[in-house]
Design a protein around this motif. Structure first.
Motif, PDB file in Angstrom:
ATOM      1  N   UNK A 130      -9.770 -13.780   7.084  1.00 42.33           N
ATOM      2  CA  UNK A 130     -11.112 -13.452   6.600  1.00 42.33           C
ATOM      3  C   UNK A 130     -12.196 -14.330   7.209  1.00 42.33           C
ATOM      4  N   UNK A 146     -11.635  -6.180  11.214  1.00 46.93           N
ATOM      5  CA  UNK A 146     -11.446  -4.949  10.440  1.00 46.93           C
ATOM      6  C   UNK A 146     -10.684  -3.899  11.247  1.00 46.93           C
ATOM      7  N   UNK A 204      -7.068  -4.743  11.478  1.00 49.74           N
ATOM      8  CA  UNK A 204      -6.365  -4.430  10.231  1.00 49.74           C
ATOM      9  C   UNK A 204      -6.010  -2.951  10.156  1.00 49.74           C
ATOM     10  N   UNK A 257       1.728   2.101   3.802  1.00 53.04           N
ATOM     11  CA  UNK A 257       1.008   0.893   3.412  1.00 53.04           C
ATOM     12  C   UNK A 257       0.243   0.377   4.611  1.00 53.04           C
ATOM     13  N   UNK A 258      -0.884  -0.240   4.337  1.00 52.20           N
ATOM     14  CA  UNK A 258      -1.594  -0.907   5.426  1.00 52.20           C
ATOM     15  C   UNK A 258      -0.779  -2.139   5.803  1.00 52.20           C
ATOM     16  N   UNK A 312     -10.970 -13.729  -0.625  1.00 51.54           N
ATOM     17  CA  UNK A 312     -10.849 -12.311  -1.015  1.00 51.54           C
ATOM     18  C   UNK A 312      -9.551 -11.756  -0.439  1.00 51.54           C
ATOM     19  N   UNK A 313      -8.740 -11.128  -1.268  1.00 52.52           N
ATOM     20  CA  UNK A 313      -7.478 -10.561  -0.772  1.00 52.52           C
ATOM     21  C   UNK A 313      -7.729  -9.143  -0.268  1.00 52.52           C
ATOM     22  N   UNK A 314      -7.162  -8.811   0.896  1.00 53.28           N
ATOM     23  CA  UNK A 314      -7.335  -7.446   1.381  1.00 53.28           C
ATOM     24  C   UNK A 314      -6.618  -6.471   0.444  1.00 53.28           C
ATOM     25  N   UNK A 315      -7.182  -5.283   0.283  1.00 56.36           N
ATOM     26  CA  UNK A 315      -6.562  -4.309  -0.602  1.00 56.36           C
ATOM     27  C   UNK A 315      -5.340  -3.707   0.084  1.00 56.36           C
ATOM     28  N   UNK A 316      -4.326  -3.268  -0.687  1.00 56.26           N
ATOM     29  CA  UNK A 316      -3.084  -2.787  -0.092  1.00 56.26           C
ATOM     30  C   UNK A 316      -3.272  -1.528   0.754  1.00 56.26           C
ATOM     31  N   UNK A 327     -12.515  -5.551   4.131  1.00 56.81           N
ATOM     32  CA  UNK A 327     -12.982  -6.531   3.158  1.00 56.81           C
ATOM     33  C   UNK A 327     -14.460  -6.339   2.816  1.00 56.81           C
TER      34      UNK A 327
END
Lengths: 309, 120
Positions: free
Chosen positions: A203, A223, A226, A282-283, B1-5, B10
């Motif tokens: 992050x 991003x 990810x 799942x990501x 902040x944790x990334x969402x599954x 973010x």
């Protein structure tokens, strides 16, 4: 020495077909990347892939074998101006054995016109660095805390942090991340951080550069990185149908179940198909993505060796 | 902040959090919201990510920019956010909830009974 050719990107780091050999071993085979200034970069990749070497080449601490490196348009090799604008405290940094932490903190500011005594004092206090301890008596964590203190207090335009968290406990790592962001916010500059604790640091980064097999495998915004891969799990035949001709980076089997890390983004069609054929999607976290790229590179090497023998 | 599954970026999570804070009245209409740097340090994210979150809320009409001063909550933003959340309520909560009930073999009456029981 011939003068450096002018750069198309005067502000930032420009790497052009950079190579580095150690004897007959080629570590960096062809590294090309543009890193505009003022961002926090994550330099990622498997052990031994050449992250530390690349950082040393950019700072002019080591000589490259081939290619071109420019930092703000200037070749870093034996250039004192670049040395003032870069800070890279090595993991196994040698200090004079008779020097205490206090002595080191007294000497280093002379190298950096941008040095902040205030930042140094604050970090010494927060990390509880023992000022009178000789450098060789410091623990691994204290050496890391000292390296972070020097790096952030230098306020160098280009600051390199090579696995800065080694030996640091959770609260000290927390201090590192908070201080890094506070320093970056107050005095924007370029940070290049190599790390294996990818999800912990992801992050903080704006962009990631993944080295694999001597080249830049991926350079992208965090991003996008990810969203660059996902994990699909279920019965093998159904998983393969969903994946189609997309690239599978890694596979894990459990009986008839296949868990595949797939390169690409999840489409709405994928979601519909997954629901119908009872697959879970799942990501992948950034860490899973980088690990999958590393395993994939290893598999490729193994395949090439097999073909050759 | 944790990334969402589900791999949601973010910056969207942070934008949602600021919107939720506006909804509970942490930032009333015309109040200033935290700056990019404040959000960056608080959520421990890159300032570019925090900036994207604020810009998203500007694009949605929730915040507006005052040059050189910062970001402020737009007039009518809490009401608009509430309306949007209500519109999404069926999609995000009711439909998956019904689907799970049906998978378990519950009839609509049984499900409504459960809702009434919980509401007591």
């Amino acid at each position: 020495m011939t003068p450096s050719p002018p750069s198309a990107h005067p502000s930032g780091i420009s790497l052009n077909h950079v190579t580095k050999n150690f004897g007959r071993k080629q570590v960096l085979t062809d590294v090309t990347a543009e890193l505009p200034s003022g961002r926090i970069y994550g330099l990622l990749g498997s052990n031994g892939v050449g992250k530390t070497t690349l950082m040393s080449l950019i700072c002019g601490h080591q000589f490259r074998t081939g290619g071109r490196i420019l930092i703000d348009g200037i070749d870093p090799v034996e250039n004192p101006m670049v040395l003032q604008r870069t800070c890279f405290v090595h993991e196994d940094q040698l200090y004079n054995d008779s020097f205490s932490v206090r002595d080191i903190l007294a000497v280093i500011p002379a190298f950096y016109p941008t040095w902040s005594a205030e930042t140094a004092d604050r970090l010494v206090t927060r990390f509880r660095l023992p000022l009178d301890t000789k450098s060789k008596k410091l623990s691994r964590g204290q050496r890391s805390a000292l390296a972070i203190t020097l790096s952030l207090a230098s306020r160098a335009a280009y600051t390199f942090l090579d696995e800065p968290y080694l030996g640091l406990d959770a609260s000290s790592r927390s201090i590192l991340y908070d201080e890094l962001l506070a320093e970056y916010a107050a005095h924007p500059r370029t940070f290049i951080i190599s790390t294996h604790l990818i999800d912990e640091v992801a992050d903080l980064m704006e962009e990631v550069v993944v080295l694999e097999d001597g080249v830049v495998a991926v350079q992208t915004d965090v991003d996008e990185a990810r969203a660059a891969c996902f994990i699909v799990r279920g019965r093998e035949a159904e998983v393969r149908t969903l994946v189609g001709d997309r690239e599978i980076l890694t596979e894990r089997h459990l009986g008839t179940i296949l868990s595949a890390t797939v390169r690409g983004a999840v489409t709405p069609d994928d979601r519909t198909l997954a629901e119908r054929t009872h697959l879970t999607i799942e990501a992948a976290s950034l860490q899973e993505f980088v690990a999958a790229l590393g395993l994939h590179a290893l598999d490729e090497v193994a395949r090439k060796t097999e073909v050759a023998s | 902040m944790t990334p969402s599954p589900d791999g949601r970026p973010i910056f969207l999570e942070i934008a949602d959090q600021i919107a939720a804070d506006i909804l509970v009245g942490a930032y009333p209409e015309q109040a200033q919201v935290p700056s990019t740097n404040e959000l960056s340090v608080h959520y421990r994210v890159n300032p570019a990510t925090a900036g994207k979150a604020l810009n998203r809320l500007v694009d949605d009409g929730v915040l507006y920019k005052r040059r050189g001063l910062g970001m402020f909550v737009a007039e009518g933003a809490p009401e608009a956010l509430r309306a949007r959340r209500r519109a999404a309520f069926a999609d995000e909560y009711v439909r998956p909830f019904l689907a799970e009930g049906r998978r378990l073999g519950l009839s609509l009456d049984e499900i409504t009974d459960l809702i009434h029981k919980e509401d007591r």
